[in-house]
Motif scaffolding. Structure first.
Motif, PDB file in Angstrom:
ATOM      1  N   VAL A 185       0.356 -28.163  -1.997  1.00 55.74           N
ATOM      2  CA  VAL A 185       0.348 -29.463  -1.328  1.00 55.74           C
ATOM      3  C   VAL A 185       1.275 -29.397  -0.122  1.00 55.74           C
ATOM      4  CG1 VAL A 185       0.747 -31.940  -1.587  1.00 55.74           C
ATOM      5  CG2 VAL A 185      -0.045 -30.601  -3.544  1.00 55.74           C
ATOM      6  N   PHE A 186       0.735 -29.673   1.060  1.00 52.67           N
ATOM      7  CA  PHE A 186       1.523 -29.660   2.299  1.00 52.67           C
ATOM      8  C   PHE A 186       1.919 -31.103   2.606  1.00 52.67           C
ATOM      9  CE2 PHE A 186      -1.500 -26.170   2.245  1.00 52.67           C
ATOM     10  CZ  PHE A 186      -0.664 -25.079   2.452  1.00 52.67           C
ATOM     11  N   GLN A 187       3.169 -31.424   2.324  1.00 55.21           N
ATOM     12  CA  GLN A 187       3.632 -32.809   2.358  1.00 55.21           C
ATOM     13  C   GLN A 187       3.947 -33.286   3.771  1.00 55.21           C
ATOM     14  OE1 GLN A 187       7.033 -32.463  -0.408  1.00 55.21           O
ATOM     15  NE2 GLN A 187       5.905 -33.840  -1.746  1.00 55.21           N
ATOM     16  N   ARG A 238      17.933 -33.127   7.166  1.00 56.55           N
ATOM     17  CA  ARG A 238      18.376 -32.797   5.811  1.00 56.55           C
ATOM     18  C   ARG A 238      17.288 -31.950   5.163  1.00 56.55           C
ATOM     19  NH1 ARG A 238      20.236 -38.094   2.591  1.00 56.55           N
ATOM     20  NH2 ARG A 238      21.395 -36.548   1.387  1.00 56.55           N
ATOM     21  N   TYR A 239      17.709 -30.979   4.368  1.00 60.52           N
ATOM     22  CA  TYR A 239      16.762 -30.114   3.682  1.00 60.52           C
ATOM     23  C   TYR A 239      16.838 -30.390   2.182  1.00 60.52           C
ATOM     24  CZ  TYR A 239      16.749 -27.812   8.192  1.00 60.52           C
ATOM     25  OH  TYR A 239      16.632 -27.563   9.524  1.00 60.52           O
ATOM     26  N   TYR A 240      15.701 -30.244   1.512  1.00 57.96           N
ATOM     27  CA  TYR A 240      15.673 -30.596   0.095  1.00 57.96           C
ATOM     28  C   TYR A 240      14.848 -29.588  -0.701  1.00 57.96           C
ATOM     29  CZ  TYR A 240      10.929 -32.385   0.875  1.00 57.96           C
ATOM     30  OH  TYR A 240       9.596 -32.494   1.182  1.00 57.96           O
ATOM     31  N   GLY A 241      15.169 -29.511  -1.956  1.00 55.69           N
ATOM     32  CA  GLY A 241      14.350 -28.814  -2.930  1.00 55.69           C
ATOM     33  C   GLY A 241      14.049 -29.775  -4.059  1.00 55.69           C
ATOM     34  N   GLN A 242      12.905 -29.634  -4.702  1.00 57.50           N
ATOM     35  CA  GLN A 242      12.577 -30.524  -5.808  1.00 57.50           C
ATOM     36  C   GLN A 242      11.724 -29.796  -6.837  1.00 57.50           C
ATOM     37  OE1 GLN A 242       9.940 -33.265  -3.167  1.00 57.50           O
ATOM     38  NE2 GLN A 242       9.189 -33.606  -5.244  1.00 57.50           N
ATOM     39  N   GLY A 260       9.933 -27.582  -1.641  1.00 57.34           N
ATOM     40  CA  GLY A 260      11.025 -28.051  -0.796  1.00 57.34           C
ATOM     41  C   GLY A 260      10.523 -28.416   0.577  1.00 57.34           C
ATOM     42  N   GLY A 261      11.472 -28.840   1.434  1.00 58.33           N
ATOM     43  CA  GLY A 261      11.085 -29.243   2.770  1.00 58.33           C
ATOM     44  C   GLY A 261      12.249 -29.789   3.563  1.00 58.33           C
ATOM     45  N   MET A 262      11.932 -30.605   4.562  1.00 58.22           N
ATOM     46  CA  MET A 262      12.923 -31.135   5.499  1.00 58.22           C
ATOM     47  C   MET A 262      12.663 -32.606   5.756  1.00 58.22           C
ATOM     48  SD  MET A 262      13.524 -30.040   9.513  1.00 58.22           S
ATOM     49  CE  MET A 262      12.015 -30.879  10.003  1.00 58.22           C
ATOM     50  N   GLU A 263      13.743 -33.363   5.935  1.00 59.97           N
ATOM     51  CA  GLU A 263      13.674 -34.740   6.376  1.00 59.97           C
ATOM     52  C   GLU A 263      14.357 -34.840   7.737  1.00 59.97           C
ATOM     53  OE1 GLU A 263      14.055 -36.661   1.868  1.00 59.97           O
ATOM     54  OE2 GLU A 263      15.497 -37.218   3.438  1.00 59.97           O
ATOM     55  N   TYR A 264      13.686 -35.449   8.693  1.00 59.28           N
ATOM     56  CA  TYR A 264      14.229 -35.576  10.050  1.00 59.28           C
ATOM     57  C   TYR A 264      14.402 -37.053  10.377  1.00 59.28           C
ATOM     58  CZ  TYR A 264      14.763 -35.120  15.102  1.00 59.28           C
ATOM     59  OH  TYR A 264      15.241 -35.200  16.382  1.00 59.28           O
ATOM     60  N   LEU A 323      11.176 -38.709   8.907  1.00 55.09           N
ATOM     61  CA  LEU A 323       9.923 -37.981   8.786  1.00 55.09           C
ATOM     62  C   LEU A 323      10.120 -36.862   7.770  1.00 55.09           C
ATOM     63  CD1 LEU A 323       7.014 -37.429   9.876  1.00 55.09           C
ATOM     64  CD2 LEU A 323       8.081 -35.859  11.515  1.00 55.09           C
ATOM     65  N   LYS A 324       9.204 -36.754   6.800  1.00 57.47           N
ATOM     66  CA  LYS A 324       9.312 -35.736   5.763  1.00 57.47           C
ATOM     67  C   LYS A 324       8.207 -34.707   5.907  1.00 57.47           C
ATOM     68  CE  LYS A 324       8.073 -36.452   1.390  1.00 57.47           C
ATOM     69  NZ  LYS A 324       8.101 -36.834  -0.042  1.00 57.47           N
ATOM     70  N   ILE A 325       8.591 -33.413   5.861  1.00 55.48           N
ATOM     71  CA  ILE A 325       7.642 -32.306   5.901  1.00 55.48           C
ATOM     72  C   ILE A 325       8.038 -31.318   4.820  1.00 55.48           C
ATOM     73  CG2 ILE A 325       6.665 -30.433   7.281  1.00 55.48           C
ATOM     74  CD1 ILE A 325       7.467 -31.997   9.774  1.00 55.48           C
ATOM     75  N   GLY A 326       7.085 -30.914   3.970  1.00 55.95           N
ATOM     76  CA  GLY A 326       7.428 -29.983   2.897  1.00 55.95           C
ATOM     77  C   GLY A 326       6.188 -29.346   2.289  1.00 55.95           C
ATOM     78  N   ILE A 327       6.416 -28.535   1.271  1.00 56.05           N
ATOM     79  CA  ILE A 327       5.320 -27.883   0.551  1.00 56.05           C
ATOM     80  C   ILE A 327       5.664 -27.863  -0.932  1.00 56.05           C
ATOM     81  CG2 ILE A 327       6.293 -25.569   0.928  1.00 56.05           C
ATOM     82  CD1 ILE A 327       3.365 -24.546   1.029  1.00 56.05           C
ATOM     83  N   LEU A 328       4.658 -28.143  -1.772  1.00 55.06           N
ATOM     84  CA  LEU A 328       4.812 -28.137  -3.221  1.00 55.06           C
ATOM     85  C   LEU A 328       3.743 -27.254  -3.849  1.00 55.06           C
ATOM     86  CD1 LEU A 328       5.475 -31.844  -4.367  1.00 55.06           C
ATOM     87  CD2 LEU A 328       7.088 -29.933  -4.443  1.00 55.06           C
ATOM     88  N   TYR A 329       4.150 -26.489  -4.851  1.00 56.36           N
ATOM     89  CA  TYR A 329       3.191 -25.768  -5.679  1.00 56.36           C
ATOM     90  C   TYR A 329       3.046 -26.516  -6.999  1.00 56.36           C
ATOM     91  CZ  TYR A 329       1.270 -22.328  -8.898  1.00 56.36           C
ATOM     92  OH  TYR A 329       0.511 -21.706  -9.836  1.00 56.36           O
ATOM     93  N   ASN A 330       1.819 -26.849  -7.366  1.00 55.82           N
ATOM     94  CA  ASN A 330       1.523 -27.563  -8.606  1.00 55.82           C
ATOM     95  C   ASN A 330       0.724 -26.664  -9.542  1.00 55.82           C
ATOM     96  OD1 ASN A 330       1.909 -30.876  -8.121  1.00 55.82           O
ATOM     97  ND2 ASN A 330       1.665 -29.648  -6.273  1.00 55.82           N
ATOM     98  N   ASN A 331       1.146 -26.581 -10.800  1.00 56.72           N
ATOM     99  CA  ASN A 331       0.449 -25.776 -11.793  1.00 56.72           C
ATOM    100  C   ASN A 331       0.203 -26.617 -13.046  1.00 56.72           C
ATOM    101  OD1 ASN A 331      -0.479 -23.043 -12.798  1.00 56.72           O
ATOM    102  ND2 ASN A 331       1.044 -23.558 -14.343  1.00 56.72           N
TER     103      ASN A 331
END
Length: 210
Positions: A203-205, A125-129, A163-167, A175-183
């Protein structure tokens, strides 16, 4: 800023009154490497390098529809950055002085975001947040491990998106892999030179969802 907060409060109320999924809540352990840097709005202060760190802790997804959830949690955030200060000359001297300072910061972070997920496809599954975060400083030292607590503000707040992916690993485990930009919105430092310094992060999740 107030409008963003009101939107999230309204969505949170909606989530709590309309949650109908059999599994409405799930937890994840996250261990995320990150790259951080500081930016100032004062021309006498310049960014002088990045700081590598980690963000780890527990996150919680609360679903209010099959593919929509609110995400919150609590993590320990090791971050920071490097700044160069162009200090004015001392009394009786000529010429400015360049002061380089490395900020090694540690925060207790509480994120709050809206997560949108796709349907499962080949166990993925793919996600955005996107959302907000607040964090409370619990440690601040320089490159020589001298305390900088008096030069760092206690509270920081900002937005994040990514966003990222859940496997699926089987059952409810993913298993969750993603990337977030924080400002950051707020001023991180409290230095003799008056400026507004923001903390930014990639942040490399990496996480395991239970």
């Amino acid at each position: 800023m107030k409008q963003i907060l009101l939107i999230f409060i309204a969505l949170f109320i909606y989530a709590n009154t309309n949650a109908q999924n059999e599994k409405r809540t799930r937890l994840a352990f996250v261990l995320s490497p990150q790259l951080s840097w500081l930016n100032s709005d004062n021309s006498e202060v310049s960014s002088n390098g990045n700081q590598f760190g980690f963000n780890f802790g527990i996150e919680m997804d609360r679903f209010f529809e099959q593919n929509y959830a609110f995400t919150t949690g609590i993590t320990i955030n090791s971050t920071g950055g490097k700044l160069s200060y162009n200090l004015p000359p001392a009394e009786g001297e000529t010429g400015s002085t360049l002061q380089n300072t490395t900020y090694k910061l540690k925060y207790l972070e509480v994120p709050f975001s809206l997560k949108l997920l796709t349907n499962e496809f080949h166990r993925s599954r793919y996600y955005g947040q996107f959302g907000l975060f607040g964090q409370f400083n619990i440690k601040a030292v320089d490159q020589d491990d001298n305390s900088l607590s008096s030069e760092v503000n206690f509270f920081d707040m900002g937005y994040h998106l990514g966003g990222g992916m859940e496997y699926s690993l089987g059952g409810d485990t993913h298993l969750k892999i993603g990337i977030l930009y924080n400002n950051g919105f707020l001023d991180v430092t409290d230095h003799a030179i008056k400026d507004k310094t923001h903390l930014n992060r990639f942040v490399f999740q990496f996480g395991v969802i239970f």
